[in-house]
Enzyme design. Structure first.
Site, PDB file in Angstrom:
ATOM      1  N   ARG A   1      72.468 -18.381 -18.045  1.00 59.13           N
ATOM      2  CA  ARG A   1      72.886 -18.934 -16.743  1.00 59.13           C
ATOM      3  C   ARG A   1      72.182 -20.275 -16.489  1.00 59.13           C
ATOM      4  O   ARG A   1      71.825 -20.958 -17.427  1.00 59.13           O
ATOM      5  CB  ARG A   1      72.613 -17.888 -15.651  1.00 59.13           C
ATOM      6  CG  ARG A   1      73.424 -16.600 -15.877  1.00 59.13           C
ATOM      7  CD  ARG A   1      73.152 -15.551 -14.818  1.00 59.13           C
ATOM      8  NE  ARG A   1      73.551 -16.023 -13.503  1.00 59.13           N
ATOM      9  CZ  ARG A   1      73.231 -15.400 -12.361  1.00 59.13           C
ATOM     10  NH1 ARG A   1      72.505 -14.286 -12.404  1.00 59.13           N
ATOM     11  NH2 ARG A   1      73.631 -15.871 -11.204  1.00 59.13           N
TER      12      ARG A   1
ATOM     13  N   HIS B   1      61.532 -15.696 -11.588  1.00 60.36           N
ATOM     14  CA  HIS B   1      61.423 -17.090 -12.027  1.00 60.36           C
ATOM     15  C   HIS B   1      60.415 -17.899 -11.227  1.00 60.36           C
ATOM     16  O   HIS B   1      60.208 -19.077 -11.526  1.00 60.36           O
ATOM     17  CB  HIS B   1      62.812 -17.759 -11.908  1.00 60.36           C
ATOM     18  CG  HIS B   1      63.935 -16.892 -12.374  1.00 60.36           C
ATOM     19  ND1 HIS B   1      64.038 -16.459 -13.680  1.00 60.36           N
ATOM     20  CD2 HIS B   1      64.992 -16.330 -11.712  1.00 60.36           C
ATOM     21  CE1 HIS B   1      65.116 -15.688 -13.791  1.00 60.36           C
ATOM     22  NE2 HIS B   1      65.703 -15.597 -12.621  1.00 60.36           N
TER      23      HIS B   1
ATOM     24  N   ALA C   1      65.160 -12.943  -8.031  1.00 60.89           N
ATOM     25  CA  ALA C   1      64.760 -14.360  -8.105  1.00 60.89           C
ATOM     26  C   ALA C   1      63.250 -14.541  -8.287  1.00 60.89           C
ATOM     27  O   ALA C   1      62.809 -15.567  -8.828  1.00 60.89           O
ATOM     28  CB  ALA C   1      65.239 -15.089  -6.858  1.00 60.89           C
TER      29      ALA C   1
ATOM     30  N   TYR D   1      77.349  -9.445 -11.312  1.00 61.89           N
ATOM     31  CA  TYR D   1      76.439  -8.296 -11.217  1.00 61.89           C
ATOM     32  C   TYR D   1      77.119  -6.933 -11.326  1.00 61.89           C
ATOM     33  O   TYR D   1      76.438  -5.911 -11.315  1.00 61.89           O
ATOM     34  CB  TYR D   1      75.663  -8.380  -9.891  1.00 61.89           C
ATOM     35  CG  TYR D   1      74.835  -9.641  -9.789  1.00 61.89           C
ATOM     36  CD1 TYR D   1      73.822  -9.901 -10.715  1.00 61.89           C
ATOM     37  CD2 TYR D   1      75.070 -10.588  -8.798  1.00 61.89           C
ATOM     38  CE1 TYR D   1      73.069 -11.068 -10.643  1.00 61.89           C
ATOM     39  CE2 TYR D   1      74.310 -11.755  -8.718  1.00 61.89           C
ATOM     40  CZ  TYR D   1      73.323 -11.980  -9.640  1.00 61.89           C
ATOM     41  OH  TYR D   1      72.576 -13.127  -9.564  1.00 61.89           O
TER      42      TYR D   1
ATOM     43  N   GLU E   1      61.036  -5.029 -17.966  1.00 60.26           N
ATOM     44  CA  GLU E   1      61.777  -5.954 -17.100  1.00 60.26           C
ATOM     45  C   GLU E   1      63.271  -5.710 -17.299  1.00 60.26           C
ATOM     46  O   GLU E   1      63.726  -5.567 -18.439  1.00 60.26           O
ATOM     47  CB  GLU E   1      61.410  -7.382 -17.516  1.00 60.26           C
ATOM     48  CG  GLU E   1      62.143  -8.473 -16.777  1.00 60.26           C
ATOM     49  CD  GLU E   1      61.778  -9.868 -17.316  1.00 60.26           C
ATOM     50  OE1 GLU E   1      61.058  -9.958 -18.347  1.00 60.26           O
ATOM     51  OE2 GLU E   1      62.226 -10.853 -16.712  1.00 60.26           O
TER      52      GLU E   1
ATOM     53  N   PRO F   1      64.711  -9.179  -4.239  1.00 55.13           N
ATOM     54  CA  PRO F   1      65.568  -9.662  -3.163  1.00 55.13           C
ATOM     55  C   PRO F   1      67.044  -9.738  -3.500  1.00 55.13           C
ATOM     56  O   PRO F   1      67.430 -10.154  -4.589  1.00 55.13           O
ATOM     57  CB  PRO F   1      65.005 -11.057  -2.862  1.00 55.13           C
ATOM     58  CG  PRO F   1      64.173 -11.418  -4.031  1.00 55.13           C
ATOM     59  CD  PRO F   1      63.668 -10.139  -4.609  1.00 55.13           C
TER      60      PRO F   1
ATOM     61  N   ARG G   1      79.067  -8.233  -3.380  1.00 53.28           N
ATOM     62  CA  ARG G   1      79.342  -9.639  -3.633  1.00 53.28           C
ATOM     63  C   ARG G   1      79.167  -9.916  -5.118  1.00 53.28           C
ATOM     64  O   ARG G   1      78.479  -9.190  -5.816  1.00 53.28           O
ATOM     65  CB  ARG G   1      78.344 -10.520  -2.853  1.00 53.28           C
ATOM     66  CG  ARG G   1      78.358 -10.341  -1.335  1.00 53.28           C
ATOM     67  CD  ARG G   1      79.315 -11.307  -0.651  1.00 53.28           C
ATOM     68  NE  ARG G   1      79.217 -12.644  -1.228  1.00 53.28           N
ATOM     69  CZ  ARG G   1      78.331 -13.579  -0.867  1.00 53.28           C
ATOM     70  NH1 ARG G   1      77.466 -13.327   0.071  1.00 53.28           N
ATOM     71  NH2 ARG G   1      78.322 -14.768  -1.452  1.00 53.28           N
TER      72      ARG G   1
ATOM     73  N   ARG H   1      66.881 -20.307 -14.262  1.00 50.91           N
ATOM     74  CA  ARG H   1      66.693 -18.865 -14.507  1.00 50.91           C
ATOM     75  C   ARG H   1      66.139 -18.577 -15.900  1.00 50.91           C
ATOM     76  O   ARG H   1      65.943 -17.420 -16.279  1.00 50.91           O
ATOM     77  CB  ARG H   1      68.017 -18.117 -14.342  1.00 50.91           C
ATOM     78  CG  ARG H   1      68.601 -18.190 -12.960  1.00 50.91           C
ATOM     79  CD  ARG H   1      69.840 -17.323 -12.830  1.00 50.91           C
ATOM     80  NE  ARG H   1      70.660 -17.766 -11.722  1.00 50.91           N
ATOM     81  CZ  ARG H   1      70.495 -17.382 -10.443  1.00 50.91           C
ATOM     82  NH1 ARG H   1      69.537 -16.532 -10.125  1.00 50.91           N
ATOM     83  NH2 ARG H   1      71.290 -17.839  -9.506  1.00 50.91           N
TER      84      ARG H   1
ATOM     85  N   LEU I   1      70.463  -7.341 -14.521  1.00 52.05           N
ATOM     86  CA  LEU I   1      71.882  -7.004 -14.665  1.00 52.05           C
ATOM     87  C   LEU I   1      72.601  -8.060 -15.502  1.00 52.05           C
ATOM     88  O   LEU I   1      73.326  -7.751 -16.451  1.00 52.05           O
ATOM     89  CB  LEU I   1      72.526  -6.923 -13.281  1.00 52.05           C
ATOM     90  CG  LEU I   1      71.992  -5.808 -12.386  1.00 52.05           C
ATOM     91  CD1 LEU I   1      72.073  -6.212 -10.929  1.00 52.05           C
ATOM     92  CD2 LEU I   1      72.763  -4.530 -12.651  1.00 52.05           C
ATOM     93  N   SER I   2      72.402  -9.320 -15.118  1.00 51.92           N
ATOM     94  CA  SER I   2      73.002 -10.433 -15.860  1.00 51.92           C
ATOM     95  C   SER I   2      72.025 -10.872 -16.951  1.00 51.92           C
ATOM     96  O   SER I   2      70.929 -10.311 -17.072  1.00 51.92           O
ATOM     97  CB  SER I   2      73.280 -11.596 -14.901  1.00 51.92           C
ATOM     98  OG  SER I   2      72.059 -12.130 -14.406  1.00 51.92           O
TER      99      SER I   2
ATOM    100  N   ASP J   1      50.464 -11.824 -11.429  1.00 51.21           N
ATOM    101  CA  ASP J   1      49.051 -11.421 -11.335  1.00 51.21           C
ATOM    102  C   ASP J   1      48.921  -9.929 -11.042  1.00 51.21           C
ATOM    103  O   ASP J   1      48.059  -9.252 -11.607  1.00 51.21           O
ATOM    104  CB  ASP J   1      48.339 -12.237 -10.249  1.00 51.21           C
ATOM    105  CG  ASP J   1      48.081 -13.679 -10.686  1.00 51.21           C
ATOM    106  OD1 ASP J   1      48.164 -13.954 -11.893  1.00 51.21           O
ATOM    107  OD2 ASP J   1      47.802 -14.514  -9.813  1.00 51.21           O
TER     108      ASP J   1
END
Ligand code: CA2
Length: 150
Positions: free
Chosen positions: A108, A81, A78, A26, A99, A13, A21, A112, A102-103, A88
């Site tokens: 942070r 987390h 998101a 990012y 995995e 998402p 933004r 997170r 970007l950050s 699953d």
């Protein structure tokens, strides 16, 4: 000639907003730029690059990867987390999972710091911006080759 191996690159998402933004977190690249980075990092593979804002869609795509892909790179955003459903689904895979963030979530907010996806990922790449996808794709390809999947 053997069939071209398939790499799924799945994005969660809000990553559709990339480049529009929060560039200080990012970066300035768009998601289309990231798609290009992934395609160039795996020239001998077919890269199936997708983004969704919906948890269930991400789960559906992971299930699809079971039969359609030889490796998976995922930035669950998101859901990293929060999503036991995604964990699953990932647990059912026998292809390598990398995995990618970007950050660096570990640097942070505390919420997170935990990743469900890290429990099943063969490798995590974080904090390298869009270039991290190149590293993640290369790692996924290498792992698939080591396992004789490609
Ligand atoms: O650093 C990453 O790649 C994250 O997966 C990004 C997620 C965040 O929830 C994770 O903790 C770390 C957030 C993606 C939001 O993407 C945006 C992109 C541009 C503008 C706003 C949000």
């Amino acid at each position: 000639m053997p069939e071209t191996p398939v790499l799924f690159v799945l994005n969660g998402p809000n990553l559709n907003l990339l480049g529009e933004r929060e560039p200080e977190i990012y970066g300035r690249e768009t998601l289309e730029d990231v798609r290009g980075i992934c395609e160039r990092a795996a020239p001998d593979w077919r890269v199936d690059f997708r983004q969704t804002n919906h948890e269930g869609v991400l789960v559906d795509w992971v299930q699809e990867a079971r039969i359609a892909a030889q490796a998976l790179v995922i930035n669950p955003a998101a859901y990293t987390h929060t999503s036991i459903a995604l964990l699953d689904a990932l647990k059912t895979l026998s292809i390598p999972v990398v995995e990618c963030h970007l950050s660096d979530p570990a640097a942070r907010e505390a919420f997170r710091h935990h990743s469900y996806v890290a429990l099943v990922a063969a490798k995590t790449v974080a904090g390298h911006g869009a270039r991290g996808y190149e590293l993640a794709v290369r790692a996924a390809v290498e792992l698939a080759q080591e396992r004789g999947l490609a």
